[in-house]
Design a protein around this motif. Structure first.
Motif, short mmCIF file in Angstrom:
data_model
loop_
_atom_site.label_atom_id
_atom_site.label_comp_id
_atom_site.label_asym_id
_atom_site.label_seq_id
_atom_site.Cartn_x
_atom_site.Cartn_y
_atom_site.Cartn_z
N LYS A 47 0.86 -1.18 0.00
CA LYS A 47 0.00 0.00 0.00
C LYS A 47 0.90 1.23 0.00
CE LYS A 47 -3.65 0.42 0.01
NZ LYS A 47 -4.59 0.72 -1.12
N LYS A 48 0.67 2.15 -0.93
CA LYS A 48 1.51 3.34 -1.05
C LYS A 48 0.97 4.46 -0.16
CE LYS A 48 3.40 6.64 -4.42
NZ LYS A 48 3.43 7.05 -5.84
N ASN A 68 13.18 5.02 4.81
CA ASN A 68 13.81 3.80 4.30
C ASN A 68 13.82 2.70 5.36
OD1 ASN A 68 14.32 4.96 1.82
ND2 ASN A 68 16.40 5.59 2.34
N ASP A 69 14.07 3.08 6.61
CA ASP A 69 14.07 2.10 7.68
C ASP A 69 12.68 1.49 7.86
OD1 ASP A 69 16.74 2.57 8.14
OD2 ASP A 69 16.43 3.85 9.90
N TYR A 70 11.66 2.33 7.76
CA TYR A 70 10.30 1.81 7.89
C TYR A 70 9.97 0.89 6.72
CZ TYR A 70 5.25 1.47 7.89
OH TYR A 70 3.97 0.97 7.87
N ASN A 71 10.27 1.33 5.51
CA ASN A 71 9.95 0.51 4.34
C ASN A 71 10.68 -0.83 4.39
OD1 ASN A 71 8.25 2.45 3.24
ND2 ASN A 71 9.84 3.35 1.94
N GLY A 72 11.88 -0.82 4.95
CA GLY A 72 12.65 -2.05 5.04
C GLY A 72 12.22 -2.96 6.17
N SER A 73 11.40 -2.43 7.09
CA SER A 73 10.99 -3.21 8.25
C SER A 73 9.79 -4.10 7.98
CB SER A 73 10.65 -2.27 9.42
OG SER A 73 9.44 -1.56 9.17
N GLN A 74 9.12 -3.90 6.84
CA GLN A 74 7.93 -4.69 6.49
C GLN A 74 7.71 -4.58 4.98
OE1 GLN A 74 5.07 -2.51 5.47
NE2 GLN A 74 6.74 -1.02 5.55
N ASP A 75 6.79 -5.38 4.45
CA ASP A 75 6.60 -5.39 2.99
C ASP A 75 5.17 -5.09 2.57
OD1 ASP A 75 5.33 -7.68 3.81
OD2 ASP A 75 6.65 -9.06 2.70
N LYS A 76 4.34 -4.64 3.50
CA LYS A 76 2.94 -4.38 3.18
C LYS A 76 2.66 -2.91 2.82
CE LYS A 76 1.27 -8.07 6.21
NZ LYS A 76 1.05 -9.00 5.07
N ILE A 77 3.55 -2.01 3.26
CA ILE A 77 3.34 -0.58 3.06
C ILE A 77 4.62 0.05 2.53
CG2 ILE A 77 2.77 1.61 4.21
CD1 ILE A 77 1.43 -0.21 6.44
N GLU A 338 -5.57 3.22 3.05
CA GLU A 338 -4.36 4.03 2.90
C GLU A 338 -4.09 4.84 4.17
OE1 GLU A 338 -3.01 7.78 0.13
OE2 GLU A 338 -3.99 6.09 -0.89
N GLN A 339 -5.17 5.37 4.76
CA GLN A 339 -5.01 6.11 6.02
C GLN A 339 -4.54 5.16 7.13
OE1 GLN A 339 -8.03 9.02 7.21
NE2 GLN A 339 -9.01 8.76 5.22
N PHE A 345 2.75 3.85 9.82
CA PHE A 345 4.01 4.58 9.62
C PHE A 345 4.21 5.63 10.73
CE2 PHE A 345 5.85 8.48 7.49
CZ PHE A 345 7.17 8.08 7.59
N ILE A 346 3.13 6.33 11.07
CA ILE A 346 3.22 7.35 12.12
C ILE A 346 3.57 6.72 13.46
CG2 ILE A 346 1.85 9.01 13.45
CD1 ILE A 346 0.46 9.73 10.78
N LYS A 347 2.99 5.56 13.74
CA LYS A 347 3.33 4.87 14.99
C LYS A 347 4.82 4.50 15.01
CE LYS A 347 0.09 1.69 14.84
NZ LYS A 347 -0.70 0.50 15.27
#
Length: 455
Positions: A47-48, A68-77, A338-339, A345-347
């Motif tokens: 989900k973008k 980048n750290d968040y994106n690398g921590s999971q693959d759903k978002i 999406e929200q 991500f905010i968490k």
């Protein structure tokens, strides 16, 4: 209301806010924000989430690393961070995106845009996600989250946060016969220290950039509200209180410093004030805590930088500092899933480890109380012990309507009006009371016009 009347109303609202920051109210209408629903069907692939921000320079790289750290921590978002220029540039672009599908999911907005963001009806309050997720909001610093809370509801998530402190040159203090371990706390003490530094012949005692934020802070430090109706928090502000006793006291003191050459006037640019301090040309300045690392680094090998609380009159009522900076807002025209992804991500951004990284690499306060337990924060405090002043000042501030900060729809423009009034006084064109009376009247007029357009 007829079509022409409605069009005129919308255009009037747009013009009021655009005077200061080139933005309109979008086309979100009266749609009631709804929380993201759990279990919403995911689209194919990650989900973008689009994140617009205004963190330029070295801070851009810090933001990108966290994403980048968040994106690398999971693959759903997958979060895409897009730098949009200054706060005003970002706000202008947000305006252009409202009513379209081209805008962000999450947007960073400076604190003085808070009233506008709420009135736009284009956002989903963070409180919706907090309640739905049973997320523990007590982990946030209360004196930070307090700014973005109205009526018990947290509208946005704090992001980059600072407040002003007094910076002073310990070497100039020694040369002037002052104790560098005892910085001034009151207006009278600061005047005496500034006089001594100026009379030493080595530098001018002090400089305060003509910045509206400082006036807001110096009033709050006396427990004084900037606008009526609980600083615009018990109900929408209708009048400026800039010309109250507290405001006049600030400007009378400031004017006396300049008139007696205990301080000089270098104009509105905070960069000019910082440069003069770093060059050893002035002994004391007021500046954001976010500037601490840069000021300490620039003084390395030349003099030792000291820090102290924002000064106040000896007889001031209980007050404190107001947080500055910006927060993250969720746009309600994005799909629920999406929200929900953006909330995840905010968490991540609020976690203690991420907040520790953010603080150490930018100088902004961590918004999470547990971040101070992280080793990198402890090590950073050893390297920059001056930051303890900022932490203590924040924690010792009692949260009330004065220190929560003012909210009004024309805040960016009000700051410009305040700066004009300060200039008139320092240039001996008007007395403090005359200048502040005129400025308060002008701000009040603009507040009331704004309020008519949003009712």
């Amino acid at each position: 209301m007829g079509k022409k009347g409605l069009t005129g109303l919308v255009m009037a609202l747009i013009m009021i806010f655009l005077v200061a920051c080139s933005v309109n109210m979008g086309e979100s209408g009266d749609k009631k924000p709804e929380p993201a629903k759990p279990g919403a069907a995911p689209a194919s692939g990650p989900k973008k989430v689009v994140f617009w921000h205004a963190m330029g320079g070295a801070n851009t790289k810090v933001v990108e690393q966290m994403v980048n750290d968040y994106n690398g921590s999971q693959d759903k978002i997958k979060v895409e961070a897009i730098y949009q220029g200054s706060y005003d540039d970002l706000l202008s672009k947000l305006k252009a995106s409202m009513g379209t599908s081209e805008g962000p999911t999450v947007v960073q907005m400076y604190e003085i845009g808070s009233r506008f963001m709420i009135d736009s009806k284009a956002i989903t309050p963070m409180q919706n996600f907090i309640d739905l997720d049973k997320w523990d909001a007590s982990q946030l610093e209360p004196n930070i989250s307090g700014y973005y809370t109205l009526g018990g509801k947290l509208y946005s998530m704090p992001f980059n946060t600072s407040n002003p402190i007094l910076y002073y040159n310990k070497d100039l203090f020694k040369a002037a016969g002052l104790d560098p371990a005892k910085p001034p706390k009151t207006y009278d003490e600061l005047k005496a220290a500034a006089d001594a530094i100026t009379k030493s012949g080595k530098a001018t005692g002090a400089n305060f950039a003509i910045y509206g934020w400082f006036m807001e802070q110096l009033m709050a430090n006396q427990g004084a509200e900037f606008v009526n109706n609980g600083n615009g928090r018990t109900s929408m502000a209708t009048e400026s209180q800039l010309n109250s006793e507290a405001g006049v006291k600030v400007l009378t003191w400031w004017k006396d410093l300049v008139d007696t050459k205990a301080a000089n006037n270098l104009g509105r640019k905070t960069d000019d004030s910082k440069k003069a301090f770093s060059a050893g040309q002035v002994g004391m300045i007021l500046e954001s805590t976010a500037s601490l690392k840069g000021l300490v680094d620039s003084a390395a090998g030349k003099f030792e930088v000291g820090t102290s609380y924002l000064p106040k009159p000896a007889d001031a009522k209980e007050g404190g500092v107001v947080v500055g900076g910006a927060s993250l807002w969720m746009m309600n025209n994005r799909p629920d899933d999406e929200q929900k992804a953006a909330w995840d991500f905010i968490k991540f951004l609020t976690s203690s480890k991420v907040q520790a990284y953010w603080h150490v690499n930018t100088g902004y306060f961590p918004i999470s109380k547990k971040a101070y337990d992280e080793d990198i924060v402890k090590e950073n405090l050893k390297k920059f012990p001056q930051f303890q002043t900022a932490i203590d000042q924040l924690h010792q501030t009692k949260l009330n309507t004065a220190t929560q900060g003012a909210v009004m729809g024309v805040f960016p423009e009000a700051r410009q009006i305040v700066e004009g009034a300060i200039e008139e006084v320092l240039n001996s064109k008007k007395s403090p009371k005359e200048a502040l009376d005129a400025a308060a009247k002008e701000i009040t007029s603009k507040i009331q016009l704004y309020n008519k357009t949003v009712k």
